[in-house]
Design a protein around this motif. Sequence first.
Motif, PDB file in Angstrom:
ATOM      1  N   ARG A 199      -5.465  16.393  -5.608  1.00 57.51           N
ATOM      2  CA  ARG A 199      -5.951  15.309  -4.748  1.00 57.51           C
ATOM      3  C   ARG A 199      -4.893  14.225  -4.576  1.00 57.51           C
ATOM      4  NH1 ARG A 199     -11.692  14.848  -3.584  1.00 57.51           N
ATOM      5  NH2 ARG A 199     -11.081  12.810  -2.808  1.00 57.51           N
ATOM      6  N   TYR A 200      -4.101  13.989  -5.641  1.00 57.03           N
ATOM      7  CA  TYR A 200      -3.143  12.885  -5.610  1.00 57.03           C
ATOM      8  C   TYR A 200      -1.788  13.365  -6.096  1.00 57.03           C
ATOM      9  CZ  TYR A 200      -7.637  10.473  -5.559  1.00 57.03           C
ATOM     10  OH  TYR A 200      -8.911  10.084  -5.248  1.00 57.03           O
ATOM     11  N   VAL A 201      -0.734  12.839  -5.474  1.00 60.39           N
ATOM     12  CA  VAL A 201       0.641  13.103  -5.896  1.00 60.39           C
ATOM     13  C   VAL A 201       1.325  11.757  -6.109  1.00 60.39           C
ATOM     14  CG1 VAL A 201       2.866  14.153  -5.339  1.00 60.39           C
ATOM     15  CG2 VAL A 201       0.746  15.242  -4.566  1.00 60.39           C
ATOM     16  N   ASP A 334      19.826  -9.848  -5.485  1.00 62.27           N
ATOM     17  CA  ASP A 334      19.645  -9.230  -6.808  1.00 62.27           C
ATOM     18  C   ASP A 334      18.183  -9.091  -7.198  1.00 62.27           C
ATOM     19  OD1 ASP A 334      22.309  -8.815  -7.257  1.00 62.27           O
ATOM     20  OD2 ASP A 334      22.615 -10.650  -8.392  1.00 62.27           O
ATOM     21  N   GLY A 335      17.267  -9.227  -6.250  1.00 68.22           N
ATOM     22  CA  GLY A 335      15.858  -9.053  -6.555  1.00 68.22           C
ATOM     23  C   GLY A 335      15.561  -7.617  -6.955  1.00 68.22           C
ATOM     24  N   ARG A 336      14.563  -7.453  -7.817  1.00 66.03           N
ATOM     25  CA  ARG A 336      14.180  -6.119  -8.273  1.00 66.03           C
ATOM     26  C   ARG A 336      12.670  -5.933  -8.157  1.00 66.03           C
ATOM     27  NH1 ARG A 336      18.612  -5.497  -7.403  1.00 66.03           N
ATOM     28  NH2 ARG A 336      20.318  -4.736  -8.712  1.00 66.03           N
ATOM     29  N   PRO A 337      12.150  -5.976  -6.916  1.00 69.19           N
ATOM     30  CA  PRO A 337      10.720  -5.693  -6.755  1.00 69.19           C
ATOM     31  C   PRO A 337      10.469  -4.193  -6.896  1.00 69.19           C
ATOM     32  CG  PRO A 337      11.739  -5.917  -4.605  1.00 69.19           C
ATOM     33  CD  PRO A 337      12.818  -6.222  -5.634  1.00 69.19           C
ATOM     34  N   ILE A 338       9.220  -3.822  -7.078  1.00 69.14           N
ATOM     35  CA  ILE A 338       8.903  -2.405  -7.103  1.00 69.14           C
ATOM     36  C   ILE A 338       8.871  -1.849  -5.679  1.00 69.14           C
ATOM     37  CG2 ILE A 338       7.568  -2.562  -9.232  1.00 69.14           C
ATOM     38  CD1 ILE A 338       5.014  -2.401  -7.440  1.00 69.14           C
ATOM     39  N   LEU A 339       9.086  -0.568  -5.552  1.00 69.38           N
ATOM     40  CA  LEU A 339       8.764   0.161  -4.337  1.00 69.38           C
ATOM     41  C   LEU A 339       7.447   0.864  -4.603  1.00 69.38           C
ATOM     42  CD1 LEU A 339      11.030   2.436  -2.162  1.00 69.38           C
ATOM     43  CD2 LEU A 339       8.857   3.296  -3.019  1.00 69.38           C
ATOM     44  N   PHE A 340       6.460   0.594  -3.764  1.00 67.31           N
ATOM     45  CA  PHE A 340       5.147   1.223  -3.893  1.00 67.31           C
ATOM     46  C   PHE A 340       4.676   1.568  -2.491  1.00 67.31           C
ATOM     47  CE2 PHE A 340       0.587   1.499  -4.205  1.00 67.31           C
ATOM     48  CZ  PHE A 340       0.337   2.033  -5.465  1.00 67.31           C
ATOM     49  N   GLU A 341       4.798   2.821  -2.128  1.00 64.20           N
ATOM     50  CA  GLU A 341       4.434   3.253  -0.774  1.00 64.20           C
ATOM     51  C   GLU A 341       3.346   4.318  -0.842  1.00 64.20           C
ATOM     52  OE1 GLU A 341       7.592   4.377   1.802  1.00 64.20           O
ATOM     53  OE2 GLU A 341       8.752   2.552   1.457  1.00 64.20           O
ATOM     54  N   LYS A 342       2.316   4.119  -0.049  1.00 69.71           N
ATOM     55  CA  LYS A 342       1.243   5.091   0.117  1.00 69.71           C
ATOM     56  C   LYS A 342       1.471   5.787   1.445  1.00 69.71           C
ATOM     57  CE  LYS A 342      -3.820   5.317  -0.065  1.00 69.71           C
ATOM     58  NZ  LYS A 342      -5.051   4.488  -0.218  1.00 69.71           N
ATOM     59  N   HIS A 343       1.687   7.089   1.420  1.00 68.21           N
ATOM     60  CA  HIS A 343       2.104   7.820   2.617  1.00 68.21           C
ATOM     61  C   HIS A 343       0.881   8.264   3.426  1.00 68.21           C
ATOM     62  CE1 HIS A 343       6.170   7.794   1.081  1.00 68.21           C
ATOM     63  NE2 HIS A 343       5.742   8.317  -0.050  1.00 68.21           N
ATOM     64  N   ALA A 344       0.708   7.637   4.599  1.00 71.85           N
ATOM     65  CA  ALA A 344      -0.446   7.961   5.446  1.00 71.85           C
ATOM     66  C   ALA A 344      -0.409   9.408   5.920  1.00 71.85           C
ATOM     67  CB  ALA A 344      -0.478   7.013   6.646  1.00 71.85           C
ATOM     68  N   GLU A 345       0.799   9.956   6.094  1.00 72.08           N
ATOM     69  CA  GLU A 345       0.930  11.332   6.571  1.00 72.08           C
ATOM     70  C   GLU A 345       0.470  12.351   5.534  1.00 72.08           C
ATOM     71  OE1 GLU A 345       4.563   8.945   8.040  1.00 72.08           O
ATOM     72  OE2 GLU A 345       3.242   9.059   6.289  1.00 72.08           O
ATOM     73  N   LEU A 346       0.460  11.949   4.270  1.00 79.69           N
ATOM     74  CA  LEU A 346       0.031  12.808   3.165  1.00 79.69           C
ATOM     75  C   LEU A 346      -1.025  12.053   2.363  1.00 79.69           C
ATOM     76  CD1 LEU A 346       3.306  14.440   1.752  1.00 79.69           C
ATOM     77  CD2 LEU A 346       1.270  15.651   2.533  1.00 79.69           C
ATOM     78  N   PRO A 347      -2.294  12.200   2.713  1.00 77.55           N
ATOM     79  CA  PRO A 347      -3.337  11.447   2.002  1.00 77.55           C
ATOM     80  C   PRO A 347      -3.259  11.664   0.491  1.00 77.55           C
ATOM     81  CG  PRO A 347      -4.246  12.564   3.919  1.00 77.55           C
ATOM     82  CD  PRO A 347      -2.839  13.065   3.764  1.00 77.55           C
ATOM     83  N   GLY A 348      -3.295  10.551  -0.247  1.00 80.63           N
ATOM     84  CA  GLY A 348      -3.256  10.638  -1.699  1.00 80.63           C
ATOM     85  C   GLY A 348      -1.875  10.757  -2.286  1.00 80.63           C
ATOM     86  N   GLU A 370      -6.351   0.644  -5.944  1.00 86.64           N
ATOM     87  CA  GLU A 370      -6.603   1.928  -5.276  1.00 86.64           C
ATOM     88  C   GLU A 370      -7.862   2.581  -5.835  1.00 86.64           C
ATOM     89  OE1 GLU A 370      -4.668   3.220  -2.741  1.00 86.64           O
ATOM     90  OE2 GLU A 370      -3.657   1.270  -2.821  1.00 86.64           O
ATOM     91  N   GLN A 371      -8.501   3.414  -5.014  1.00 86.19           N
ATOM     92  CA  GLN A 371      -9.671   4.154  -5.451  1.00 86.19           C
ATOM     93  C   GLN A 371      -9.275   5.599  -5.721  1.00 86.19           C
ATOM     94  OE1 GLN A 371     -12.907   3.663  -2.671  1.00 86.19           O
ATOM     95  NE2 GLN A 371     -13.297   1.561  -3.324  1.00 86.19           N
ATOM     96  N   PHE A 372      -9.649   6.097  -6.902  1.00 88.94           N
ATOM     97  CA  PHE A 372      -9.346   7.469  -7.279  1.00 88.94           C
ATOM     98  C   PHE A 372     -10.636   8.173  -7.672  1.00 88.94           C
ATOM     99  CE2 PHE A 372      -5.440   5.105  -8.575  1.00 88.94           C
ATOM    100  CZ  PHE A 372      -4.607   5.620  -7.585  1.00 88.94           C
ATOM    101  N   VAL A 373     -10.781   9.413  -7.212  1.00 89.03           N
ATOM    102  CA  VAL A 373     -11.953  10.220  -7.512  1.00 89.03           C
ATOM    103  C   VAL A 373     -11.485  11.540  -8.080  1.00 89.03           C
ATOM    104  CG1 VAL A 373     -14.029  11.311  -6.587  1.00 89.03           C
ATOM    105  CG2 VAL A 373     -13.235   9.142  -5.632  1.00 89.03           C
ATOM    106  N   ALA A 374     -12.018  11.924  -9.226  1.00 86.72           N
ATOM    107  CA  ALA A 374     -11.675  13.212  -9.818  1.00 86.72           C
ATOM    108  C   ALA A 374     -12.133  14.339  -8.901  1.00 86.72           C
ATOM    109  CB  ALA A 374     -12.319  13.356 -11.195  1.00 86.72           C
TER     110      ALA A 374
END
Length: 385
Positions: A199-201, A334-348, A370-374
Amino acid sequence: MPGAVQFDAVIVGGGFYGAAIAIYLTRQRGLKRVLLVERESALMQRASYHNQARVHNGYHYPRSFTTAYRSRINLPRFVRDWPQVVKQDFTKLYAIARRNSKVTTKQFERFCREIGAPVRPADPALLNLFEPRLIEGVFEVEEYAFDSSKLAAWAKRELEECAVELRFDTRVMAISRGPDLTSRVRLDDRHGSSEVTCRYVFNCTYSGLNQFAGDFPGTQTRLKQEITEMALMDVPPVLQELGITVMDGPFFSMMPFPARQLHTLSHVRYTPHMHWADAPALDPYSKLGSYARETRVDRMVRDVARYLPSMAQARYADSLFEVKTVLVKNEGDDGRPILFEKHAELPGCYSVLGGKIDNIYDVLERLDAEQFVAAAGISDLRSSA
C-alpha cells in the motif's frame, strides 16, 4: 517471477531514516507487514555512518535561522530518545576567523541568543590552542557526537522486535502502479528478480532517490550530488577531548568519531571532491565506486594547522568517502530542511531525505499528518506519535 507478496509498506533504504520510519509505522501507526530493503549487507553502512557524527544544536547555521532553530529544538529530544549512542564527555568549541568569515564574533553571540543556544567565551587555556592572528574569538558551546555503530545496533534490535522483514544485498529497481491503490516494487538480489506489492512505499535512499524505473516520477526538488571525503585522524593528546569548528566560510570542523575512537576532519574547500546535478541516468553509487579516492588530507591538515597549530602533530588513519546529497535551493544559505514529497502519480509513495540526524523529528511530524491503513484492515489506524 515468483508470485507477489503483499505488504503494508516497503521501506527502501536501511539507513537511520529508513529504519526509524519502519519502526514508527509499526509501533505508532499500527502497520503489521513492513519490509525494509537495503542494498548493503547490513544497516546504516552508507551516509548514516560516513558522516561527522554530529548532533547539531544550531550553532552551525547562522545563515539559516530555521535550520538552526529546529536543531536547537531537536537536540534534547535526540539525547532523550537515544542516550546510549550520544557522546557528551568532550568540550565543543566554535571559533570565528578574522578574515573571510561570513559571521563576526558579535553576530555569532547574538545569533546564539536568538535561538536560545548556550554559549560562553572559552577559557584562556583553550584560547591558547589557536593562532590569535587568524582567530577573532572562541566560544564554548553545547554540542554532541553520536556513535553510528551503536545506533545501527539499536535499529537492528528494534526492527527485529517490531517484526519488520529485512532483506539485505537487495536493490529496488522499479516502483510501478498496481491495482486498487497499491504499488508494485521490483527487487533484484543474488537470486534474481522478484516483485512485491504494498500500500505504501517510502523512498529513503538518500543519494539514490531518483534511481528507479517504472512509474516513479522522480523528486520535484532539484538535488546536487557530491563525492566527499571525511578524514579520520588520531589527534594529539591536547585535542583528544575537544571538538572544534572554525567558521563561517572556507574553514574546517573536527569532531570525535565514537565508532572508531578517532576524530573526523572536514574542510569546506577540500572535503568536496566533485559534484554534479542529480539525474535518473547518473547512479551516484556507481560514480563513487569508480572514483579514485585519492585523499586530500595533507592539504586539509596544512591549512587547519595555520589556525590550530597542534593539528600538525595529528596522525592520519583513514578516509570515509561517500556521496552527499543536498537540496539545490539551499546551497546559498546552508539550510538543511528535510525533503518530504508525496508522489501523486504513485498513490502511497513518499520520498524522504534529511541532511542531519536530528531531522528525523521533522520527518515524523510530517508523517503524523498522514493517514495510513493496514492492508488487511478497513479503519484509519492513525495515532499520535
